[in-house]
Design a protein around this motif. Structure first.
Motif, PDB file in Angstrom:
ATOM      1  N   LYS A  15      -1.067  -1.008 -17.209  1.00 47.98           N
ATOM      2  CA  LYS A  15      -1.022   0.456 -17.261  1.00 47.98           C
ATOM      3  C   LYS A  15      -1.750   1.051 -16.062  1.00 47.98           C
ATOM      4  CE  LYS A  15      -1.809   4.375 -20.397  1.00 47.98           C
ATOM      5  NZ  LYS A  15      -0.412   4.843 -20.338  1.00 47.98           N
ATOM      6  N   THR A  16      -1.075   1.938 -15.349  1.00 52.13           N
ATOM      7  CA  THR A  16      -1.711   2.681 -14.261  1.00 52.13           C
ATOM      8  C   THR A  16      -2.107   4.064 -14.779  1.00 52.13           C
ATOM      9  OG1 THR A  16       0.277   3.755 -13.373  1.00 52.13           O
ATOM     10  CG2 THR A  16      -0.155   1.479 -12.681  1.00 52.13           C
ATOM     11  N   GLY A  17      -2.697   4.870 -13.897  1.00 53.97           N
ATOM     12  CA  GLY A  17      -3.163   6.184 -14.308  1.00 53.97           C
ATOM     13  C   GLY A  17      -2.128   7.290 -14.190  1.00 53.97           C
ATOM     14  N   GLY A  18      -0.868   6.928 -13.933  1.00 62.01           N
ATOM     15  CA  GLY A  18       0.193   7.923 -13.807  1.00 62.01           C
ATOM     16  C   GLY A  18       1.547   7.273 -13.952  1.00 62.01           C
ATOM     17  N   PRO A  19       2.620   8.060 -13.934  1.00 64.57           N
ATOM     18  CA  PRO A  19       3.970   7.504 -14.021  1.00 64.57           C
ATOM     19  C   PRO A  19       4.251   6.538 -12.869  1.00 64.57           C
ATOM     20  CG  PRO A  19       4.028   9.890 -14.309  1.00 64.57           C
ATOM     21  CD  PRO A  19       2.643   9.547 -13.862  1.00 64.57           C
ATOM     22  N   ILE A  20       5.099   5.546 -13.124  1.00 62.28           N
ATOM     23  CA  ILE A  20       5.514   4.594 -12.097  1.00 62.28           C
ATOM     24  C   ILE A  20       6.977   4.855 -11.765  1.00 62.28           C
ATOM     25  CG2 ILE A  20       5.888   2.175 -11.531  1.00 62.28           C
ATOM     26  CD1 ILE A  20       3.542   1.501 -13.366  1.00 62.28           C
ATOM     27  N   LYS A  21       7.232   5.359 -10.560  1.00 63.76           N
ATOM     28  CA  LYS A  21       8.595   5.586 -10.081  1.00 63.76           C
ATOM     29  C   LYS A  21       8.994   4.561  -9.036  1.00 63.76           C
ATOM     30  CE  LYS A  21       8.318  10.548 -10.969  1.00 63.76           C
ATOM     31  NZ  LYS A  21       8.420  11.911 -10.403  1.00 63.76           N
ATOM     32  N   SER A  22       8.023   3.772  -8.584  1.00 65.29           N
ATOM     33  CA  SER A  22       8.225   2.767  -7.550  1.00 65.29           C
ATOM     34  C   SER A  22       8.808   1.491  -8.158  1.00 65.29           C
ATOM     35  CB  SER A  22       6.859   2.469  -6.916  1.00 65.29           C
ATOM     36  OG  SER A  22       6.809   1.212  -6.321  1.00 65.29           O
ATOM     37  N   SER A  23       9.735   0.862  -7.442  1.00 62.42           N
ATOM     38  CA  SER A  23      10.186  -0.479  -7.815  1.00 62.42           C
ATOM     39  C   SER A  23       9.136  -1.503  -7.386  1.00 62.42           C
ATOM     40  CB  SER A  23      11.516  -0.808  -7.133  1.00 62.42           C
ATOM     41  OG  SER A  23      12.524   0.078  -7.543  1.00 62.42           O
ATOM     42  N   ALA A  24       9.045  -2.583  -8.126  1.00 53.77           N
ATOM     43  CA  ALA A  24       8.077  -3.629  -7.785  1.00 53.77           C
ATOM     44  C   ALA A  24       8.628  -4.545  -6.703  1.00 53.77           C
ATOM     45  CB  ALA A  24       7.747  -4.446  -9.023  1.00 53.77           C
ATOM     46  N   ALA A  25       7.739  -5.047  -5.857  1.00 54.58           N
ATOM     47  CA  ALA A  25       8.065  -6.108  -4.904  1.00 54.58           C
ATOM     48  C   ALA A  25       7.251  -7.336  -5.290  1.00 54.58           C
ATOM     49  CB  ALA A  25       7.733  -5.679  -3.477  1.00 54.58           C
ATOM     50  N   GLY A  57      -3.239   9.203  -0.263  1.00 56.15           N
ATOM     51  CA  GLY A  57      -3.604  10.596  -0.473  1.00 56.15           C
ATOM     52  C   GLY A  57      -2.783  11.329  -1.511  1.00 56.15           C
ATOM     53  N   ASP A  58      -1.761  10.654  -2.090  1.00 56.41           N
ATOM     54  CA  ASP A  58      -0.906  11.317  -3.080  1.00 56.41           C
ATOM     55  C   ASP A  58      -0.116  10.245  -3.821  1.00 56.41           C
ATOM     56  OD1 ASP A  58       0.553  13.298  -4.507  1.00 56.41           O
ATOM     57  OD2 ASP A  58       0.564  14.624  -2.753  1.00 56.41           O
ATOM     58  N   ALA A  59       0.839  10.678  -4.624  1.00 55.02           N
ATOM     59  CA  ALA A  59       1.636   9.764  -5.430  1.00 55.02           C
ATOM     60  C   ALA A  59       2.379   8.753  -4.558  1.00 55.02           C
ATOM     61  CB  ALA A  59       2.637  10.548  -6.269  1.00 55.02           C
ATOM     62  N   VAL A  60       2.579   7.543  -5.089  1.00 55.96           N
ATOM     63  CA  VAL A  60       3.311   6.483  -4.395  1.00 55.96           C
ATOM     64  C   VAL A  60       4.571   6.162  -5.199  1.00 55.96           C
ATOM     65  CG1 VAL A  60       3.234   4.146  -3.460  1.00 55.96           C
ATOM     66  CG2 VAL A  60       1.159   5.538  -3.484  1.00 55.96           C
ATOM     67  N   GLY A  61       5.695   6.753  -4.763  1.00 62.16           N
ATOM     68  CA  GLY A  61       6.978   6.482  -5.402  1.00 62.16           C
ATOM     69  C   GLY A  61       7.813   5.485  -4.624  1.00 62.16           C
ATOM     70  N   SER A  62       7.398   5.229  -3.402  1.00 62.36           N
ATOM     71  CA  SER A  62       8.075   4.279  -2.520  1.00 62.36           C
ATOM     72  C   SER A  62       7.861   2.855  -3.022  1.00 62.36           C
ATOM     73  CB  SER A  62       7.505   4.437  -1.105  1.00 62.36           C
ATOM     74  OG  SER A  62       7.771   3.318  -0.299  1.00 62.36           O
ATOM     75  N   ALA A  63       8.917   2.052  -3.011  1.00 63.27           N
ATOM     76  CA  ALA A  63       8.749   0.637  -3.335  1.00 63.27           C
ATOM     77  C   ALA A  63       8.053  -0.059  -2.173  1.00 63.27           C
ATOM     78  CB  ALA A  63      10.102  -0.013  -3.596  1.00 63.27           C
ATOM     79  N   PRO A  64       7.106  -0.943  -2.436  1.00 61.56           N
ATOM     80  CA  PRO A  64       6.431  -1.658  -1.352  1.00 61.56           C
ATOM     81  C   PRO A  64       7.349  -2.679  -0.689  1.00 61.56           C
ATOM     82  CG  PRO A  64       5.125  -1.681  -3.384  1.00 61.56           C
ATOM     83  CD  PRO A  64       6.497  -1.230  -3.741  1.00 61.56           C
ATOM     84  N   LEU A  65       7.022  -3.013   0.555  1.00 61.48           N
ATOM     85  CA  LEU A  65       7.653  -4.094   1.306  1.00 61.48           C
ATOM     86  C   LEU A  65       6.594  -5.135   1.592  1.00 61.48           C
ATOM     87  CD1 LEU A  65       9.732  -5.454   3.268  1.00 61.48           C
ATOM     88  CD2 LEU A  65       8.937  -3.844   5.015  1.00 61.48           C
ATOM     89  N   GLY A  66       6.789  -6.351   1.100  1.00 64.03           N
ATOM     90  CA  GLY A  66       5.869  -7.450   1.370  1.00 64.03           C
ATOM     91  C   GLY A  66       6.400  -8.295   2.502  1.00 64.03           C
ATOM     92  N   LEU A  67       5.623  -8.418   3.592  1.00 64.34           N
ATOM     93  CA  LEU A  67       6.141  -9.088   4.774  1.00 64.34           C
ATOM     94  C   LEU A  67       4.994  -9.594   5.649  1.00 64.34           C
ATOM     95  CD1 LEU A  67       8.841  -9.588   6.380  1.00 64.34           C
ATOM     96  CD2 LEU A  67       8.333  -7.465   7.592  1.00 64.34           C
ATOM     97  N   GLU A  68       5.041 -10.881   5.984  1.00 59.82           N
ATOM     98  CA  GLU A  68       4.105 -11.474   6.948  1.00 59.82           C
ATOM     99  C   GLU A  68       2.640 -11.185   6.610  1.00 59.82           C
ATOM    100  OE1 GLU A  68       5.576  -9.970  10.684  1.00 59.82           O
ATOM    101  OE2 GLU A  68       7.346 -11.268  10.646  1.00 59.82           O
ATOM    102  N   GLY A  69       2.306 -11.326   5.325  1.00 59.71           N
ATOM    103  CA  GLY A  69       0.922 -11.147   4.896  1.00 59.71           C
ATOM    104  C   GLY A  69       0.481  -9.712   4.738  1.00 59.71           C
TER     105      GLY A  69
END
Length: 270
Positions: free
Chosen positions: A27-37, A69-81
């Motif tokens: 559980k995070t402290g807000g809604p999750i709109k981001s896709s998981a990587a 500094g604000d909400a994170v709705g962007s899905a992360p990109l995992g790459l090269e560490g």
């Protein structure tokens, strides 16, 4: 990364059990709109509570959290560490995948909602990261330094992730155009009329671009000819989800609460 690889086909390898069972929840402290990587044994996710989280894939326990500094709705990109992720604060962040420590922060002129993508530089000696922003611009950055390589300006908000294939990047925006850009220098190769706002990301396969728009149609466009190969329309509901494209099928969700499976060759409903 978002949709699996730079062409954004949305197809996962592996299989699911016949009866999936919950292994853990976090559980995070807000809604999750981001896709998981998922990279190795780590799950990276953004939250509207302004944080990016790294979780243990086996247990769901938090490994680290890194604030923006604000909400994170962007899905992360995992790459090269590293983990690259955009924020509603208008910045793209590069974080250490192991510790969450920030390497750099690159500011655009408005919020970033789509996930970043990546490509090898034309000389093959560097990795570049691409991200669209509500400042109407597509930004291309050096993955190590966060310095800009080039910026391409469109006519309206860029909401989705730019797709990458065949030395070009393709995205749609709220200017109702499909933009085809040279990866080497950020120059426009083509603008193709889409007919309406494109909210989601485009999937690329076999020289075709697959995407839906606000005027209730899903399209396949030939990128070399710049022409529409086929279109699908069921009912008067927009298509705002990114499609999955296999060898023979295209699968897309609509605002009609339905999942549509289409024949990739002609767009007929399967």
């Amino acid at each position: 990364m978002f949709r699996g690889n730079p062409a954004l086909p949305g197809v996962a390898q592996g299989a699911l059990p016949d009866k999936p069972a919950l292994l853990w929840s976090f559980k995070t402290g807000g809604p999750i709109k981001s896709s998981a990587a998922i990279v190795g044994n780590r799950v990276f996710i953004g939250s509207n509570d302004t944080n990016v989280y790294a979780l243990d894939l086996t247990t769901g326990k938090q490994v680290w959290a890194s604030g923006t500094g604000d909400a994170v709705g962007s899905a992360p990109l995992g790459l090269e560490g590293k983990v690259f992720v955009g924020s509603v604060d208008g910045a793209l962040y590069a974080l250490d995948a192991t510790t969450g420590k920030r390497f750099w922060r690159y500011e655009t002129g408005d919020k970033i909602l789509g996930a970043p993508n990546w490509v090898k530089s034309p000389k093959g000696n560097a990795t570049w990261v691409l991200v669209g922003s509500y400042d109407f611009k597509l930004h291309c950055l050096d993955a190590v330094t966060g310095k800009t390589n080039w910026v391409y300006e469109s006519g309206n908000y860029i909401n989705g992730t730019p797709a990458v294939a065949d030395e070009r990047t393709v995205f749609g925006g709220c200017d109702a155009l499909l933009h085809v850009i040279s990866l080497a220098d950020g120059k426009e190769l083509k603008q193709i009329e889409a007919g309406a706002y494109i909210a989601a990301s485009v999937a690329l396969a076999g020289g075709g671009a697959y995407f839906g728009h606000y005027e209730n149609q899903f399209l396949c466009v030939d990128l070399n000819l710049g022409t529409n190969l086929w279109s699908f329309k069921d009912r008067n509901f927009p298509y705002m989800s990114s499609p999955a494209v296999t060898e023979t099928r295209v699968v897309v969700g609509g605002r009609d609460k339905q999942l549509h499976c289409l024949n990739r060759a002609d767009g007929k409903s399967v």
